[in-house]
Design an enzyme around this catalytic site. Sequence first.
Site, short mmCIF file in Angstrom:
data_model
loop_
_atom_site.label_atom_id
_atom_site.label_comp_id
_atom_site.label_asym_id
_atom_site.label_seq_id
_atom_site.Cartn_x
_atom_site.Cartn_y
_atom_site.Cartn_z
N ASP A 1 -67.97 27.91 -4.61
CA ASP A 1 -68.26 26.84 -3.66
C ASP A 1 -69.74 26.69 -3.34
O ASP A 1 -70.13 26.33 -2.23
CB ASP A 1 -67.46 27.04 -2.36
CG ASP A 1 -65.97 27.13 -2.62
OD1 ASP A 1 -65.50 26.42 -3.53
OD2 ASP A 1 -65.28 27.91 -1.95
N LYS B 1 -71.44 23.61 -7.34
CA LYS B 1 -71.56 23.47 -8.80
C LYS B 1 -71.18 22.05 -9.25
O LYS B 1 -71.81 21.50 -10.15
CB LYS B 1 -70.62 24.47 -9.50
CG LYS B 1 -70.96 25.92 -9.20
CD LYS B 1 -69.94 26.85 -9.82
CE LYS B 1 -68.57 26.77 -9.17
NZ LYS B 1 -68.49 27.25 -7.80
N GLY C 1 -62.30 24.05 -6.95
CA GLY C 1 -62.33 22.76 -6.26
C GLY C 1 -63.77 22.31 -6.22
O GLY C 1 -64.59 22.93 -5.56
N HIS C 2 -64.09 21.29 -7.00
CA HIS C 2 -65.48 20.82 -7.10
C HIS C 2 -65.60 19.44 -6.49
O HIS C 2 -64.89 18.51 -6.89
CB HIS C 2 -65.91 20.80 -8.57
CG HIS C 2 -65.86 22.15 -9.22
ND1 HIS C 2 -65.99 22.35 -10.56
CD2 HIS C 2 -65.70 23.39 -8.68
CE1 HIS C 2 -65.90 23.64 -10.83
NE2 HIS C 2 -65.72 24.30 -9.71
N GLN D 1 -65.69 29.01 -9.95
CA GLN D 1 -65.85 30.26 -9.17
C GLN D 1 -67.32 30.71 -9.20
O GLN D 1 -68.18 29.86 -9.25
CB GLN D 1 -64.91 31.35 -9.69
CG GLN D 1 -63.44 31.09 -9.40
CD GLN D 1 -62.77 30.20 -10.42
OE1 GLN D 1 -62.88 30.42 -11.61
NE2 GLN D 1 -62.06 29.19 -9.97
#
Length: 425
Positions: free
Chosen positions: A13, A16, A40-41, A223
Amino acid sequence: MPATVILGTQWGDEGKGKITDLYSKTADVVVRYQGGNNAGHTIVVDGERFALSLIPSGVLYPTVTPVIGNGTVIDPAVLIEEMDELSGRGIDPTRLRISANAHVIMPYHRKMDAILERFLGQQQIGTTKRGIGPAYVDKYSRSGIRIQDLFDPKIFREKLEVNLKDKNRQLQKVYNQLPLDIDEIYDEYLVYADRIQRYVTDTSLLIWQAIRDGQDVLFEGAQGTLLDIDHGTYPFVTSSNPTAGGATTGSGIGPRDIDTVIGVAKAYISRVGTGPFPTELHDEIGERLVEIGGEYGVVTGRRRRCGWLDGVALKYAARVNGLSEIALTKLDVLSHFDTLKIAIAYDSLGERYEEFPRQQRVLYDCAPVYEEHEGWSTDITAVREYDDLPKAAQRYVERVEELAGVPVTSVGVGPDREATLMRTG
Ligand code: GDP
Ligand code: IMO
Ligand code: MG
């Protein structure tokens, strides 16, 4: 920069997605090389928010070929849902290419993930319960089902039978659960197979060819370094290699093809799930970092634990990834604090650690050695040139690069695509 890896230097988080999106403007191919829909991006374009979990962040540009590499684990239902959602919002996801060698997340993986966590009780990892760990377990025990298996109904049925026999035995005899029905899973996954088959190809060859043709290829890590199965805070990690080496094994190219490795670092640090966290703040400052930084998980909605920037961990990330540069994100969040701190060492039982400690114990019992920095107390979200940042903010950035031993080439001052200051000097 023909082949560039973009990866997380912390516990995920870091931003990225936003950085990958930024570099995707001039990229031809963007590859996800590990993980699955535990990621989750978030990308914000003109105020509109996109949350991606499996499809690489480059998908928002019509010129980019998004690739899901062999090192990933794919939940086909999630993939199809994500593609449909993008289509519904006017983004064409049909350029997507999927590795035939990627592994498939099956319903028993999700079930086992949840059960294993429950059984761990206090020792639980705090996984995303998406079946990631159990899917990688099957990959490494060589019983996994790969994407290519879905397109041969006979082979798929055989593999599913072998797997389900074993999983159902465990579910019933060890965990006291109801068994799963083979026909239900078989039928469900054949429908998925039909939907995704046209996107499946030899992605290793595709990437190799793109690099040979002089195209720009980005490798988007999910990650982060401290969640890496080898280099992270084991066992409180994910089950893959987000670090730079994972980009080669997870996409099928050699290390000599990588030119640049960009490490994304938040100007502070956060962690979701359990595990050691030396600079964690349990006070009002930590609370404010969560609220001002909007630190709630994209996948699970969980509140992220927050703390001051950990310079020891950042130096470690620079080393194990061979970073060429750092993208520093969310500097704007620190505008709200009068005094800022950065950990430059750990103190444990009278010993000072300037390198990330070899023994995990130290991460639990150490006290971070902080240096203090004056804040700038002005809103920087509208700044668009690095030189226009307050001097104190510039000093903070320059100290980060000094501690990491790697230049900071961009600074984030807001979630939007435009809110990144590029730094060349
Ligand atoms: P990822 O998993 O590394 O892609 O990061 P996430 O998307 O899970 O979390 C990063 C969050 O920070 C997202 O909500 C982004 O929109 C947001 N973000 C990224 N860069 C910045 C920045 O420079 N400033 C602010 N305020 N938010 C940012
Ligand atoms: P992005 O790509 C933050 C964490 C989970 C848990 C541990 C293992 O958005 O940075 P898993 O489901 O992978 O077996 O969970 O890893 N985790 C993440 N934390 N960001 C992520 O991805 C994460 N993906 C997994 O919270 O602690
Ligand atoms: Mg995330």
